[in-house]
Design a protein around this motif. Sequence first.
Motif, PDB file in Angstrom:
ATOM      1  N   UNK A 178       0.821  -1.007   0.012  1.00  7.95           N
ATOM      2  CA  UNK A 178       0.066  -0.061  -0.002  1.00  7.95           C
ATOM      3  C   UNK A 178       0.999   1.281   0.060  1.00  7.95           C
ATOM      4  N   UNK A 179       0.235   2.308  -0.596  1.00  9.05           N
ATOM      5  CA  UNK A 179       1.302   3.586  -0.644  1.00  9.05           C
ATOM      6  C   UNK A 179       0.162   4.725  -0.528  1.00  9.05           C
ATOM      7  N   UNK A 180       0.550   5.604   0.111  1.00 10.22           N
ATOM      8  CA  UNK A 180      -0.359   7.001   0.147  1.00 10.22           C
ATOM      9  C   UNK A 180       0.011   7.844  -0.927  1.00 10.22           C
ATOM     10  N   UNK A 181      -0.905   8.070  -1.703  1.00 11.82           N
ATOM     11  CA  UNK A 181      -0.663   8.788  -2.958  1.00 11.82           C
ATOM     12  C   UNK A 181      -2.041   9.772  -3.193  1.00 11.82           C
ATOM     13  N   UNK A 182      -1.609  11.087  -3.182  1.00 10.36           N
ATOM     14  CA  UNK A 182      -2.809  11.990  -3.661  1.00 10.36           C
ATOM     15  C   UNK A 182      -2.806  12.108  -5.361  1.00 10.36           C
ATOM     16  N   UNK A 183      -3.907  12.706  -5.454  1.00 11.41           N
ATOM     17  CA  UNK A 183      -4.144  12.823  -7.108  1.00 11.41           C
ATOM     18  C   UNK A 183      -3.105  13.658  -7.850  1.00 11.41           C
ATOM     19  N   UNK A 184      -2.547  14.669  -7.039  1.00 17.49           N
ATOM     20  CA  UNK A 184      -1.520  15.637  -7.757  1.00 17.49           C
ATOM     21  C   UNK A 184      -0.280  14.708  -7.885  1.00 17.49           C
ATOM     22  N   UNK A 185      -0.102  13.816  -7.191  1.00 19.59           N
ATOM     23  CA  UNK A 185       1.401  12.922  -7.420  1.00 19.59           C
ATOM     24  C   UNK A 185       1.294  11.807  -8.107  1.00 19.59           C
ATOM     25  N   UNK A 186       0.002  11.472  -8.595  1.00 21.88           N
ATOM     26  CA  UNK A 186      -0.249  10.021  -9.099  1.00 21.88           C
ATOM     27  C   UNK A 186       0.657  10.181 -10.504  1.00 21.88           C
ATOM     28  N   UNK A 187       0.570  10.968 -11.380  1.00 18.56           N
ATOM     29  CA  UNK A 187       1.171  11.067 -12.480  1.00 18.56           C
ATOM     30  C   UNK A 187       2.696  10.681 -12.302  1.00 18.56           C
ATOM     31  N   UNK A 188       3.383  11.512 -11.435  1.00 20.42           N
ATOM     32  CA  UNK A 188       5.044  11.385 -11.111  1.00 20.42           C
ATOM     33  C   UNK A 188       5.121   9.924 -10.418  1.00 20.42           C
ATOM     34  N   UNK A 189       4.134   9.425  -9.670  1.00 25.65           N
ATOM     35  CA  UNK A 189       4.404   8.076  -8.958  1.00 25.65           C
ATOM     36  C   UNK A 189       4.527   6.958 -10.225  1.00 25.65           C
ATOM     37  N   UNK A 190       3.486   7.166 -10.985  1.00 30.61           N
ATOM     38  CA  UNK A 190       3.250   5.918 -12.101  1.00 30.61           C
ATOM     39  C   UNK A 190       4.512   6.146 -12.968  1.00 30.61           C
ATOM     40  N   UNK A 191       5.076   7.110 -13.292  1.00 32.21           N
ATOM     41  CA  UNK A 191       6.193   7.511 -14.206  1.00 32.21           C
ATOM     42  C   UNK A 191       7.356   6.606 -13.663  1.00 32.21           C
ATOM     43  N   UNK A 192       7.596   6.659 -12.307  1.00 32.08           N
ATOM     44  CA  UNK A 192       8.623   6.027 -11.401  1.00 32.08           C
ATOM     45  C   UNK A 192       8.582   4.700 -11.244  1.00 32.08           C
ATOM     46  N   UNK A 193       7.543   3.714 -11.517  1.00 30.70           N
ATOM     47  CA  UNK A 193       7.061   2.519 -11.592  1.00 30.70           C
ATOM     48  C   UNK A 193       8.005   1.698 -12.510  1.00 30.70           C
ATOM     49  N   UNK A 194       8.875   0.701 -12.170  1.00 30.78           N
ATOM     50  CA  UNK A 194       9.637  -0.080 -12.895  1.00 30.78           C
ATOM     51  C   UNK A 194       8.703  -1.413 -13.413  1.00 30.78           C
ATOM     52  N   UNK A 195       9.585  -2.079 -14.310  1.00 33.13           N
ATOM     53  CA  UNK A 195       8.900  -3.173 -15.061  1.00 33.13           C
ATOM     54  C   UNK A 195       8.472  -4.288 -14.126  1.00 33.13           C
ATOM     55  N   UNK A 196       8.646  -4.332 -13.004  1.00 35.81           N
ATOM     56  CA  UNK A 196       8.305  -5.444 -12.015  1.00 35.81           C
ATOM     57  C   UNK A 196       6.603  -5.095 -11.648  1.00 35.81           C
ATOM     58  N   UNK A 197       6.279  -3.871 -11.945  1.00 37.38           N
ATOM     59  CA  UNK A 197       4.989  -3.673 -11.507  1.00 37.38           C
ATOM     60  C   UNK A 197       4.025  -4.046 -12.418  1.00 37.38           C
ATOM     61  N   UNK A 198       2.893  -4.836 -12.043  1.00 39.34           N
ATOM     62  CA  UNK A 198       2.163  -5.420 -12.776  1.00 39.34           C
ATOM     63  C   UNK A 198       0.533  -5.080 -12.569  1.00 39.34           C
TER      64      UNK A 198
END
Length: 290
Positions: free
Chosen positions: A41-61
């Motif tokens: 689980x990870x605390x993410x607000x709407x303003x941060x979602x774009x950046x968080x998704x961009x930072x996910x590696x290839x291991x994320x399903x």
Amino acid sequence: MTGPRQRQRLAVFGDPIEHSKSPALHAAAYRVLGLDWEYGRQQVDAAALDAVLDGLGSEWRGLSLTMPLKQRALELADTLDRTAVETGAVNTLRLHNTPDGSQRLDGFNTDVGGIVRAVGARGLERVRHVVVLGGGATASSALMAAAELGAEDVHVAVRTPARAAHLGPLATRLGLRLVVGRLDETVPEAQLVISTLPGGSLPEPGPVLALTRQALLLDVAYDPWPSVLATEWTSEGGQVLSGLAMLVHQALLQVRIFVSGDPVVPLDDEEAVLDAMLDAVGLDRSGAHR
């Protein structure tokens, strides 16, 4: 010679997120399926979602998304299922790595199916009249679930009727007769009441309590539980279904998506998976607390 395969990662994002039961549900499912997947689980607000998704590696399903991320996820997804399009909300993202090194996001809404399956497990498979309390994002999913259950009309009760105007076009597309009223006004007869009120609050004087003898209440709130509304409903002799039941069934559909990419393809040994998920949150097959 290839190296060891990356361990698949998944998580639930939202804000707040500490109360989420999703990690327990998904961990139970993957144990039964024999999948060594990590779900956090990870605390993410709407303003941060774009950046968080961009930072996910290839291991994320994949990701489960709760408030306040469902609308932004809709905008970011590369593909959408019909339920997400109709409700304007995405609560599930399936992540794919493309040959060019980019990432494709497939968006789904499993909340509608979660409501339909949870209510059906309690024995209510068809309804004609439904009352929905609250007009926020979850109300759209409640409206679509009502249509899938065969409803002819839905009465939406809200504090400020103008804020439920967005539900009108959806009701028209679904073939539902929609009436919007205030929470402090009398509501019509119904077989099902779906409360989307935050925290299961109950405004006074609570005229919806007149339906306790004839309608099942699904209160999408589950923390804290029992909610104010659920407590009042039970004290009046009515049947109550916790939002945990909806959570379990929508999570099962998410597991299908994460495994096969399709929410309608059953899992191997799905009945055992469902039992494990229900047990993880202390519910029986009907959605009642043990």
